[in-house]
Scaffold this motif. Structure first.
Motif, short mmCIF file in Angstrom:
data_model
loop_
_atom_site.label_atom_id
_atom_site.label_comp_id
_atom_site.label_asym_id
_atom_site.label_seq_id
_atom_site.Cartn_x
_atom_site.Cartn_y
_atom_site.Cartn_z
N MET A 1 -4.11 4.09 4.37
CA MET A 1 -3.18 5.15 4.75
C MET A 1 -3.12 5.35 6.26
N GLU A 2 -4.32 5.30 6.90
CA GLU A 2 -4.37 5.45 8.36
C GLU A 2 -3.50 4.41 9.05
N ASN A 3 -3.57 3.18 8.51
CA ASN A 3 -2.77 2.10 9.10
C ASN A 3 -1.28 2.38 9.01
N GLU A 4 -0.90 2.92 7.86
CA GLU A 4 0.53 3.22 7.66
C GLU A 4 0.96 4.37 8.57
N LYS A 5 0.05 5.32 8.77
CA LYS A 5 0.36 6.44 9.68
C LYS A 5 0.55 5.93 11.11
N ASP A 6 -0.33 5.01 11.48
CA ASP A 6 -0.20 4.40 12.82
C ASP A 6 1.12 3.65 12.95
N LEU A 7 1.45 2.94 11.86
CA LEU A 7 2.72 2.19 11.86
C LEU A 7 3.90 3.14 12.00
N LEU A 8 3.79 4.26 11.29
CA LEU A 8 4.87 5.26 11.35
C LEU A 8 5.05 5.75 12.78
N ALA A 18 8.85 -7.73 11.56
CA ALA A 18 9.52 -7.67 10.25
C ALA A 18 8.51 -7.31 9.17
N GLU A 19 7.33 -7.86 9.30
CA GLU A 19 6.28 -7.61 8.29
C GLU A 19 5.84 -6.14 8.33
N GLU A 20 5.68 -5.62 9.55
CA GLU A 20 5.26 -4.21 9.69
C GLU A 20 6.35 -3.27 9.14
N LYS A 21 7.59 -3.61 9.44
CA LYS A 21 8.71 -2.80 8.96
C LYS A 21 8.71 -2.73 7.43
N HIS A 22 8.50 -3.88 6.84
CA HIS A 22 8.47 -4.00 5.39
C HIS A 22 7.35 -3.15 4.80
N ARG A 23 6.19 -3.25 5.45
CA ARG A 23 5.00 -2.52 4.96
C ARG A 23 5.24 -1.01 5.04
N LEU A 24 5.85 -0.59 6.14
CA LEU A 24 6.11 0.83 6.33
C LEU A 24 7.12 1.34 5.31
N LEU A 34 2.79 10.30 3.34
CA LEU A 34 3.45 9.65 4.48
C LEU A 34 4.87 10.20 4.69
N GLN A 35 5.51 10.54 3.59
CA GLN A 35 6.85 11.14 3.70
C GLN A 35 6.77 12.49 4.41
#
Lengths: 125, 184
Positions: A1-8, A18-24, A34-35
């Motif tokens: 989850m932390e990784n996704e928050k960082d990505l956000l 492209a890969e990060e965008k997809h993951r997010l 995350l929403q």
């Protein structure tokens, strides 16, 4: 989850691969947390982005007045410098004349002190 | 100054006119960019007299270096660079004054920070910004308030992009917490 928050967070200020965008995107579809995080960030950035502070009315006039004052100060200081050096030069000339001729009469100032008129020339008149 | 076609042309024309001694042209520049400079200096210093002084000084410095503006960058960016540097200098001066006079740590302007309530957007943002240290405040002002790109923000502050990103992340975390606290 932390990784996704960082990505956000990164998605707002940096390019995602492209890969990060997809993951997010996937994470945003499935994670309510995350929403919520995204909604909070959107609001925060909107509130801050809409902030419109300003100077008190008449700011431009105050800057221009300052500028005019500054320019006349520059003119005054240039004038003072020129006037002072001019005065110094005149004093120097007067002192030189005085020490050379012992007087400051008009003939001395004109540099003709001690010259006798040419009598031959005068007799022509 | 070379002829610069395109988006900076109007600014270059105004600068050229000001260089020829046309004070009205310089007045137009001040009017056009007053809001942008206000965002930087009030964002950094708060809405007190020193912000107005720094705002004025920004334009006076620009006036004295008019001949250096070649139209190769947006005039707004040029003025922002002057404004942010002067604001950071003013913050340094304030720190020194506090050190010597043993004033309280927080600006009097923001003295009531801890118990502020969200009355309106302007007041909230102003006080929330004051809760950030000056490094974080600078990136928030340039990136989130002025809307410069991350790269331009990094250039303006002379920082690597990575540092800007990490400061932005930390600043947003803090601001988010403040906003949440206000709404509870």
């Amino acid at each position: 989850m932390e990784n996704e928050k960082d990505l956000l967070l990164k998605s707002y200020d940096d390019r995602l691969t492209a890969e990060e965008k997809h993951r997010l995107e996937d994470a945003l579809k499935t994670s309510a947390e995350l929403q919520r995080e995204k909604a909070a960030l959107d609001r925060l950035r909107q509130e801050i982005g809409n902030w419109e502070p300003g100077f008190a009315p008449g700011f431009t006039n105050r800057v221009m007045r300052h500028l005019t004052g500054e320019e006349s100060l520059v003119f005054q200081s240039v004038f003072r410098a020129v006037a002072l050096s001019g005065m110094a030069a005149i004093l120097l000339v007067l002192l030189t004349v005085y020490f050379m001729d012992g007087s400051l009469n008009l003939d001395s100032l004109l540099g003709i002190n001690g010259y006798a008129p040419d009598l031959g020339m005068l007799s022509m008149f | 100054m070379p002829k610069v076609p395109g988006k900076y042309e109007e600014d270059v024309a105004l600068v050229r006119a000001a260089l020829r001694g046309d004070q009205k042209a310089f007045g137009q520049i001040v009017q056009k960019y007053e809001g942008l400079v206000a965002k930087v200096v009030i964002g950094m210093l708060g809405p007190d007299a020193s912000a107005e002084d720094v705002g004025q000084e920004t334009f006076l410095r620009f006036y004295r270096s008019l001949h250096q503006y070649k139209g190769d960058a947006a005039l707004g960016t040029y003025l922002t660079r002057i404004a942010i540097n002067l604001s950071l200098n003013e913050l340094k001066r304030r720190k020194k004054r506090r050190w010597f006079s043993l004033e309280e740590k927080h600006d009097s302007l923001y003295a009531e920070n801890r118990s502020f309530q969200k009355k309106d957007n302007a007041e909230w943002v102003q006080k929330a910004l004051a809760q950030l240290d000056e490094n974080h405040r600078a990136v928030v002002v340039l990136r989130l308030i002025e809307g410069f790109s991350t790269k331009d923000t990094a250039d303006l502050l002379g920082l690597p992009v990575g540092t800007v990103l990490s400061r932005l992340a930390r600043a947003q975390e803090k601001l988010k917490t403040l906003l949440k606290r206000l709404e509870e």
